[in-house]
Write a protein that holds these residues in place. Sequence first.
Motif, PDB file in Angstrom:
ATOM      1  N   PRO A 257      12.289  20.907  62.762  1.00 19.39           N
ATOM      2  CA  PRO A 257      12.192  22.368  62.765  1.00 19.39           C
ATOM      3  C   PRO A 257      12.461  22.995  64.129  1.00 19.39           C
ATOM      4  N   THR A 258      12.365  22.215  65.199  1.00 22.98           N
ATOM      5  CA  THR A 258      12.587  22.763  66.540  1.00 22.98           C
ATOM      6  C   THR A 258      14.022  22.567  67.021  1.00 22.98           C
ATOM      7  N   TYR A 259      14.901  22.014  66.165  1.00 22.77           N
ATOM      8  CA  TYR A 259      16.296  21.793  66.537  1.00 22.77           C
ATOM      9  C   TYR A 259      17.219  22.324  65.441  1.00 22.77           C
ATOM     10  N   ARG A 260      18.465  22.552  65.835  1.00 19.58           N
ATOM     11  CA  ARG A 260      19.483  22.991  64.872  1.00 19.58           C
ATOM     12  C   ARG A 260      20.800  22.309  65.207  1.00 19.58           C
ATOM     13  N   TYR A 261      21.436  21.756  64.190  1.00 12.56           N
ATOM     14  CA  TYR A 261      22.715  21.075  64.391  1.00 12.56           C
ATOM     15  C   TYR A 261      23.829  22.115  64.535  1.00 12.56           C
ATOM     16  N   LEU A 262      24.596  22.015  65.621  1.00 15.40           N
ATOM     17  CA  LEU A 262      25.647  22.984  65.909  1.00 15.40           C
ATOM     18  C   LEU A 262      27.004  22.451  65.465  1.00 15.40           C
ATOM     19  N   GLU A 263      27.671  23.197  64.617  1.00 11.16           N
ATOM     20  CA  GLU A 263      29.031  22.862  64.206  1.00 11.16           C
ATOM     21  C   GLU A 263      30.009  23.578  65.141  1.00 11.16           C
ATOM     22  N   PHE A 264      30.926  22.833  65.740  1.00 12.61           N
ATOM     23  CA  PHE A 264      31.923  23.455  66.621  1.00 12.61           C
ATOM     24  C   PHE A 264      33.173  22.587  66.676  1.00 12.61           C
TER      25      PHE A 264
ATOM     26  N   GLY B 265      36.215  15.453  72.035  1.00  8.46           N
ATOM     27  CA  GLY B 265      35.180  15.946  72.930  1.00  8.46           C
ATOM     28  C   GLY B 265      35.056  17.460  72.930  1.00  8.46           C
ATOM     29  N   GLY B 266      33.855  17.917  73.247  1.00  9.79           N
ATOM     30  CA  GLY B 266      33.642  19.357  73.312  1.00  9.79           C
ATOM     31  C   GLY B 266      32.196  19.703  73.608  1.00  9.79           C
ATOM     32  N   VAL B 267      31.939  20.999  73.765  1.00  6.08           N
ATOM     33  CA  VAL B 267      30.602  21.483  74.074  1.00  6.08           C
ATOM     34  C   VAL B 267      30.418  22.851  73.440  1.00  6.08           C
ATOM     35  N   ALA B 268      29.183  23.149  73.045  1.00  4.68           N
ATOM     36  CA  ALA B 268      28.854  24.456  72.466  1.00  4.68           C
ATOM     37  C   ALA B 268      27.461  24.841  72.922  1.00  4.68           C
ATOM     38  N   MET B 269      27.229  26.139  73.089  1.00  5.46           N
ATOM     39  CA  MET B 269      25.933  26.615  73.548  1.00  5.46           C
ATOM     40  C   MET B 269      25.548  27.886  72.803  1.00  5.46           C
ATOM     41  N   THR B 270      24.282  27.936  72.387  1.00  2.00           N
ATOM     42  CA  THR B 270      23.723  29.138  71.783  1.00  2.00           C
ATOM     43  C   THR B 270      22.574  29.619  72.658  1.00  2.00           C
ATOM     44  N   HIS B 271      21.840  30.578  72.160  1.00  2.00           N
ATOM     45  CA  HIS B 271      20.715  31.122  72.918  1.00  2.00           C
ATOM     46  C   HIS B 271      19.648  30.061  73.207  1.00  2.00           C
ATOM     47  N   GLU B 272      19.456  29.098  72.288  1.00  2.00           N
ATOM     48  CA  GLU B 272      18.386  28.105  72.426  1.00  2.00           C
ATOM     49  C   GLU B 272      18.884  26.692  72.665  1.00  2.00           C
ATOM     50  N   PHE B 273      20.108  26.366  72.226  1.00  2.00           N
ATOM     51  CA  PHE B 273      20.535  24.969  72.219  1.00  2.00           C
ATOM     52  C   PHE B 273      21.858  24.772  72.960  1.00  2.00           C
ATOM     53  N   LEU B 274      22.024  23.539  73.440  1.00  2.00           N
ATOM     54  CA  LEU B 274      23.278  23.086  74.024  1.00  2.00           C
ATOM     55  C   LEU B 274      23.673  21.798  73.321  1.00  2.00           C
ATOM     56  N   SER B 275      24.930  21.709  72.907  1.00  2.00           N
ATOM     57  CA  SER B 275      25.403  20.533  72.188  1.00  2.00           C
ATOM     58  C   SER B 275      26.626  19.973  72.894  1.00  2.00           C
ATOM     59  N   ILE B 276      26.623  18.658  73.134  1.00  2.00           N
ATOM     60  CA  ILE B 276      27.735  17.972  73.800  1.00  2.00           C
ATOM     61  C   ILE B 276      28.235  16.856  72.904  1.00  2.00           C
ATOM     62  N   ARG B 277      29.565  16.789  72.745  1.00  2.00           N
ATOM     63  CA  ARG B 277      30.161  15.754  71.888  1.00  2.00           C
ATOM     64  C   ARG B 277      31.167  14.940  72.695  1.00  2.00           C
ATOM     65  N   SER B 278      31.046  13.641  72.602  1.00  2.00           N
ATOM     66  CA  SER B 278      31.986  12.728  73.250  1.00  2.00           C
ATOM     67  C   SER B 278      32.282  11.574  72.304  1.00  2.00           C
TER      68      SER B 278
END
Length: 466
Positions: free
Chosen positions: A320-327, A383-396
């Motif tokens: 509940p404290t995380y969210r998966y980011l699609e990018f 590879g890529g990166v995405a950021m929202t108000h609460e989360f940062l997501s890094i893909r490699s």
Amino acid sequence: MNKKLHPLAVIVQAAKYIKDNILPFAFLIILQRDKVLTYWWVGLIIIGISLFFAFVKWQTFRYQVTEKEIRIKKGVFKKENSFIQRTRIQSIQIDQPFLFRLVKLARLRIETAGGTGMGAEVDLPGVLMKDAHELKTMLQAGESFSVEESPERKQIIKTLKVPTSRLVIAAALSANFGYIFAGLGVLYEYVDDLINPWIQDAYEQIVTQSILAIIILVFFILCIAYILSIILYVIRFGNFMVERYEKHLQVQYGLLNKSSLTIPFEKIKAVTVEEGLLQRLFGWGAISLKVVTSDLEQKVYLHPFLKQKEITEVFSEYLPTYRYLEFKPNVVRNYVWYKLSYVFITACIAAVAISFWKVQLVWGVVVILLATSLLTWFGYHQGGVAMTHEFLSIRSQFITRKTTVMQRRKIQDVKVKASSRFWEKGCRHLIVSTMGLGSSYGVGYLPERIWKPIFDKATHWDVKKE
């Protein structure tokens, strides 16, 4: 009141002493195997000494749980008193190795924010399983002390079970080299002890034939090791189950060595979605949690094998404290040649060195070069990166594609680096690390419009301003 470990912990500790120091004695036994029965009394002395030291350790070990802390007292010649604040607790793990199960004991380990990964801050290697669960419930993973818990906190909100059939498929598609090497080790021991003469004779005959025969032999051995790795994987993660409560998760697994890990949501540092090369082809993946444990190399799975379309659902139901980011991938793809140049230079050096030994094997280097180049090419493009108000997501990705989601408030530091050539063009390699863990997550090269906002805001953010 100070408490001791269970008396049977003496036997468990003595067995551990013998296991940890058995190698030199095993070496002597191999060299003097014809005199083993003559010096049987040496074995009794070793067992006696191990039991004596285990008894002394048990006699001097005390633990106590108070309203605010856990107190540990131990030592004979060198006394040691430890006081661990309960609010610093990161995770609570209950293990029941096979030896512990024989005597109906458990091992309770508590890791704190200051843990180094070299061992648990609190290690109770010999308590009854019932007492271990009661102590875990009392501690409530670092929350405020309360003897009587509310029914809501005890209630299981969600339960996730992974059937054995999925674990078999997961092991088959994961190509986990750690388990393959373990399988090779088991195979080697069996071959060395039972069928070594037959293998030696077959090897000499095959070597005199051709390179193809050697390849077939290696392939046959790897297949057997691969099957053994699947068995070892299933034994370790069998009966895998996750229970979600109001404020924490409980992860349980193991057929022979049973483990139960309690993780508060607040103590999860990051979440990684792993998609192996074969897994991606069939639409599967895994979710692991980055938490402080007594063994930082131990991977804590939330789900070891699930369909890619189930990832978002598992996040929402169990995290509940995380969210998966699609990018979409957003690295600068033209700079993949920079990575390939290192691969090419390494392959050339290897080919030249091997050519002095056996020219025929240079073709193997060429095949490895082509495979590595393809994996690097396609992996870099993911590879890529995405950021929202609460989360940062890094893909490699190299072989396995890893997408790591972290809360921005738990980011410890952000770094950017690049060679002088790429620095002038505004491209950077982004590296992010979270609090409480020594690992970091990197991706690159990224264009300035992508990395600069993240670098400026990732560790400096204000809810009201944003």
